[in-house]
Design a protein around this motif. Structure first.
Motif, PDB file in Angstrom:
ATOM      1  N   ILE A 151       7.065 -65.346   4.598  1.00  0.00           N
ATOM      2  CA  ILE A 151       7.729 -65.340   5.907  1.00  0.00           C
ATOM      3  C   ILE A 151       8.769 -64.230   5.982  1.00  0.00           C
ATOM      4  O   ILE A 151       9.247 -63.739   4.976  1.00  0.00           O
ATOM      5  CB  ILE A 151       8.423 -66.692   6.216  1.00  0.00           C
ATOM      6  CG1 ILE A 151       9.451 -67.052   5.145  1.00  0.00           C
ATOM      7  CG2 ILE A 151       7.400 -67.790   6.384  1.00  0.00           C
ATOM      8  CD1 ILE A 151      10.261 -68.295   5.455  1.00  0.00           C
ATOM      9  N   SER A 152       9.106 -63.871   7.226  1.00  0.00           N
ATOM     10  CA  SER A 152      10.207 -62.953   7.471  1.00  0.00           C
ATOM     11  C   SER A 152      11.495 -63.729   7.243  1.00  0.00           C
ATOM     12  O   SER A 152      11.582 -64.907   7.574  1.00  0.00           O
ATOM     13  CB  SER A 152      10.132 -62.444   8.911  1.00  0.00           C
ATOM     14  OG  SER A 152      11.167 -61.549   9.177  1.00  0.00           O
ATOM     15  N   ALA A 185      12.306 -67.541  10.742  1.00  0.00           N
ATOM     16  CA  ALA A 185      11.320 -66.460  10.651  1.00  0.00           C
ATOM     17  C   ALA A 185      10.635 -66.243  12.001  1.00  0.00           C
ATOM     18  O   ALA A 185      10.436 -65.106  12.429  1.00  0.00           O
ATOM     19  CB  ALA A 185      10.291 -66.778   9.578  1.00  0.00           C
ATOM     20  N   HIS A 186      10.298 -67.324  12.670  1.00  0.00           N
ATOM     21  CA  HIS A 186       9.663 -67.222  13.993  1.00  0.00           C
ATOM     22  C   HIS A 186      10.591 -66.506  14.968  1.00  0.00           C
ATOM     23  O   HIS A 186      10.165 -65.625  15.713  1.00  0.00           O
ATOM     24  CB  HIS A 186       9.307 -68.617  14.513  1.00  0.00           C
ATOM     25  CG  HIS A 186       8.673 -68.612  15.855  1.00  0.00           C
ATOM     26  ND1 HIS A 186       9.402 -68.705  17.016  1.00  0.00           N
ATOM     27  CD2 HIS A 186       7.379 -68.503  16.226  1.00  0.00           C
ATOM     28  CE1 HIS A 186       8.588 -68.665  18.048  1.00  0.00           C
ATOM     29  NE2 HIS A 186       7.342 -68.532  17.603  1.00  0.00           N
ATOM     30  N   TRP A 213      10.766 -59.575   4.036  1.00  0.00           N
ATOM     31  CA  TRP A 213       9.818 -60.678   3.942  1.00  0.00           C
ATOM     32  C   TRP A 213       9.892 -61.215   2.528  1.00  0.00           C
ATOM     33  O   TRP A 213      10.079 -60.472   1.575  1.00  0.00           O
ATOM     34  CB  TRP A 213       8.397 -60.206   4.247  1.00  0.00           C
ATOM     35  CG  TRP A 213       8.132 -60.027   5.706  1.00  0.00           C
ATOM     36  CD1 TRP A 213       8.661 -59.063   6.505  1.00  0.00           C
ATOM     37  CD2 TRP A 213       7.296 -60.815   6.536  1.00  0.00           C
ATOM     38  NE1 TRP A 213       8.195 -59.194   7.783  1.00  0.00           N
ATOM     39  CE2 TRP A 213       7.346 -60.267   7.827  1.00  0.00           C
ATOM     40  CE3 TRP A 213       6.492 -61.922   6.310  1.00  0.00           C
ATOM     41  CZ2 TRP A 213       6.639 -60.807   8.898  1.00  0.00           C
ATOM     42  CZ3 TRP A 213       5.780 -62.453   7.372  1.00  0.00           C
ATOM     43  CH2 TRP A 213       5.863 -61.895   8.654  1.00  0.00           C
ATOM     44  N   VAL A 273      11.269 -71.471   8.420  1.00  0.00           N
ATOM     45  CA  VAL A 273      10.129 -71.083   9.249  1.00  0.00           C
ATOM     46  C   VAL A 273      10.577 -70.843  10.692  1.00  0.00           C
ATOM     47  O   VAL A 273      10.150 -69.884  11.334  1.00  0.00           O
ATOM     48  CB  VAL A 273       9.004 -72.135   9.179  1.00  0.00           C
ATOM     49  CG1 VAL A 273       7.924 -71.868  10.201  1.00  0.00           C
ATOM     50  CG2 VAL A 273       8.410 -72.157   7.779  1.00  0.00           C
ATOM     51  N   LEU A 276       3.323 -69.312   0.742  1.00  0.00           N
ATOM     52  CA  LEU A 276       3.862 -68.990   2.056  1.00  0.00           C
ATOM     53  C   LEU A 276       4.600 -67.664   1.979  1.00  0.00           C
ATOM     54  O   LEU A 276       5.333 -67.417   1.035  1.00  0.00           O
ATOM     55  CB  LEU A 276       4.836 -70.093   2.508  1.00  0.00           C
ATOM     56  CG  LEU A 276       5.558 -69.921   3.827  1.00  0.00           C
ATOM     57  CD1 LEU A 276       4.559 -70.020   4.980  1.00  0.00           C
ATOM     58  CD2 LEU A 276       6.618 -70.998   3.989  1.00  0.00           C
TER      59      LEU A 276
END
Length: 71
Positions: A6-7, A51-52, A30, A48, A4
């Motif tokens: 992610i930001s 990050a979104h 990231w 998550v 995975l």
């Protein structure tokens, strides 16, 4: 193997070894997580969601409205 990417904002996951700066995107905050069992499910879900929110906040207002993120 990459599991995975992610930001992310700096947090305990990157200092605990669960995450490392992502190749080519590390300077943009990231991270890469290569082991699915390195975090609890609740922690992973929180990261998550964060990050979104970080990515969605950078979208233009009209795009956020079209996607239903901003009403």
């Amino acid at each position: 193997m990459v599991w995975l990417t992610i930001s992310f904002t700096p947090s305990a996951a990157s200092t605990s070894g669960a995450a490392a700066p992502a190749p080519y995107l590390g300077r943009a905050k990231w991270v890469i997580m290569s082991a699915p069992d390195s975090l609890e499910d609740a922690d992973l879900l929180a990261y998550v969601k964060q990050a979104h929110a970080l990515v969605a906040a950078k979208l233009p207002k009209r795009v956020r409205i079209r996607l239903g993120i901003l009403k």
